[in-house]
Design an enzyme around this catalytic site. Structure first.
Site, short mmCIF file in Angstrom:
data_model
loop_
_atom_site.label_atom_id
_atom_site.label_comp_id
_atom_site.label_asym_id
_atom_site.label_seq_id
_atom_site.Cartn_x
_atom_site.Cartn_y
_atom_site.Cartn_z
N ARG A 50 0.84 -1.27 -0.13
CA ARG A 50 0.02 0.06 0.02
C ARG A 50 0.76 1.38 -0.18
O ARG A 50 0.52 2.25 -0.87
CB ARG A 50 -0.91 -0.17 1.28
CG ARG A 50 -2.00 1.09 1.07
CD ARG A 50 -3.03 0.82 2.11
NE ARG A 50 -2.62 1.07 3.37
CZ ARG A 50 -3.61 1.11 4.53
NH1 ARG A 50 -4.63 0.36 4.43
NH2 ARG A 50 -2.89 1.13 5.88
N LYS A 149 -2.43 7.28 1.25
CA LYS A 149 -2.37 7.44 2.37
C LYS A 149 -1.26 8.16 2.74
O LYS A 149 0.02 8.09 2.74
CB LYS A 149 -1.92 6.09 3.24
CG LYS A 149 -2.38 6.18 4.51
CD LYS A 149 -2.38 4.81 5.12
CE LYS A 149 -2.24 4.59 6.63
NZ LYS A 149 -3.18 5.39 7.42
N GLU A 182 -16.19 6.94 6.83
CA GLU A 182 -15.44 6.38 7.99
C GLU A 182 -15.29 7.26 9.02
O GLU A 182 -15.79 8.42 9.03
CB GLU A 182 -14.09 5.74 7.15
CG GLU A 182 -13.33 7.01 6.62
CD GLU A 182 -12.06 6.59 6.06
OE1 GLU A 182 -11.55 5.47 6.49
OE2 GLU A 182 -11.48 7.35 4.92
N1 PMP Z 1 -9.40 5.08 7.60
C1 PMP Z 1 -8.31 6.12 7.53
C2 PMP Z 1 -8.59 7.58 7.26
C3 PMP Z 1 -7.26 5.53 8.16
O1 PMP Z 1 -6.12 6.55 8.18
C4 PMP Z 1 -6.76 4.35 8.58
C5 PMP Z 1 -5.30 4.10 8.97
N2 PMP Z 1 -5.24 4.62 10.22
C6 PMP Z 1 -7.96 3.27 8.44
C7 PMP Z 1 -9.07 3.84 7.92
C8 PMP Z 1 -7.77 1.87 8.80
O2 PMP Z 1 -6.85 1.26 7.93
P1 PMP Z 1 -5.97 0.15 8.43
O3 PMP Z 1 -6.81 -1.02 9.10
O4 PMP Z 1 -5.13 -0.30 7.18
O5 PMP Z 1 -4.90 0.53 9.56
#
Ligand code: PMP
Length: 288
Positions: A50, A149, A182
């Site tokens: 990623r 990200k 989210e």
């Molecule tokens: N949404 C956002 C905006 C995030 O920054 C993150 C990670 N911190 C997540 C969802 C969760 O992703 P992951 O399970 O890959 O940590």
């Protein structure tokens, strides 16, 4: 604590970057948050993939191979003698001038911090979290795709500030069209009628690695897993709601905008998934 910075492990106090680094001046860079459990790095390859995808989209050259990066992540944990850790992996555009032009940044900055993290107190995982929907909408994916990200988290931070101002720990962010996206650093799920539902990436959510893990685990638990557009009404009337993220893991949600969710206590599906998740982190991962 020793921090990996541009090829060397340096003491935490010496781990500094230039004020001309575009990561700092413009949020021009990408990152990952990774966890290790009892000496196993969870989903390491997924996080590295990623990171490289985020970097590729913003045309940022990661100045090392995936294998080399995996090597220094492992080394960061060994050097700091950590078995249960949170690892922050960051690549910035590097030092440039005061303009935006990324071509002026000759050398990307790479650093890795291996530390501990506890986002929420333990009792919250047993009692559940209360959430509030905030006015700050999630970035429109056509303008800034949340799959990148990036180091620019102001959209999320503004939402977090609104939640804190209202006396809550975490915020639900809606899309431009009013659908649930989210939380500020976690994906959201609902359980209803043997279905496990979560918003689709195109509405503007990060495709979380914990989200994918939970979707896989749920399929083995006779839950019908589906990506679907969700409204606040769907959240209010769900049997269970929970959040997922690398740092947060699986957090039960018991109240949203003053509405009690289900019984007002963490539900059976959430608890089962928490247990299954704990199990998988114990057995899967990259040793170091
Ligand atoms: N949404 C956002 C905006 C995030 O920054 C993150 C990670 N911190 C997540 C969802 C969760 O992703 P992951 O399970 O890959 O940590």
């Amino acid at each position: 604590m020793k921090v990996y910075l541009n090829g060397k492990f340096v003491d935490q106090s010496k781990a500094v970057v230039s004020v001309f680094d575009h990561g700092l001046l413009y949020g021009d860079g990408v990152f990952e948050g990774i966890r290790s459990y009892n000496g196993l790095i969870f989903k390491l390859e997924d996080h590295i993939d990623r990171l490289f995808e985020s970097a590729h989209t913003i045309m940022l050259r990661v100045p090392m191979s995936k294998a080399e990066l995996i090597g220094v992540v492992k080394e960061s944990l060994r050097v700091n003698k950590l078995r249960d850790a949170y690892i922050r992996l960051v690549v910035t555009r590097g030092e440039g001038d005061l303009g935006l032009d990324p071509r002026k940044c000759a050398q990307p900055t790479v650093f890795i911090i291996a530390d501990k993290i506890e986002l929420y107190p333990k009792k919250l995982y047993e009692q559940g979290l209360e959430l509030i929907t905030v006015a700050t909408q999630r970035n429109v994916p056509e303008a800034l795709n949340p799959q990148i990200k990036s180091l620019n988290y102001l959209n999320n931070i503004l939402a977090k500030i609104e939640a804190i101002n209202a006396g809550y720990e975490e915020a639900i962010m809606l899309s431009h069209s009013g659908y649930v996206t989210e939380c500020t650093g976690e994906n959201i799920f609902i359980v209803k009628d043997k279905h496990l539902l979560t918003p689709p990436p195109y509405i503007g959510v990060l495709r979380g690695i914990t989200r994918s893990t939970v979707m896989d685990l749920a399929a083995t638990q006779r839950l019908n897993v589906q990506e679907d557009l969700l409204t606040r009404h769907d959240l209010f009337n769900a049997e269970e709601v929970f959040l997922t993220g690398t740092a947060a893991e699986i957090v039960p949600v018991v109240k949203i905008d003053g509405r009690v969710i289900g019984t007002g206590k963490p539900g059976p599906a959430t608890k089962k998934l928490q247990a299954a998740f704990r199990q998988v982190t114990k057995t899967e991962g990259v040793r170091y």
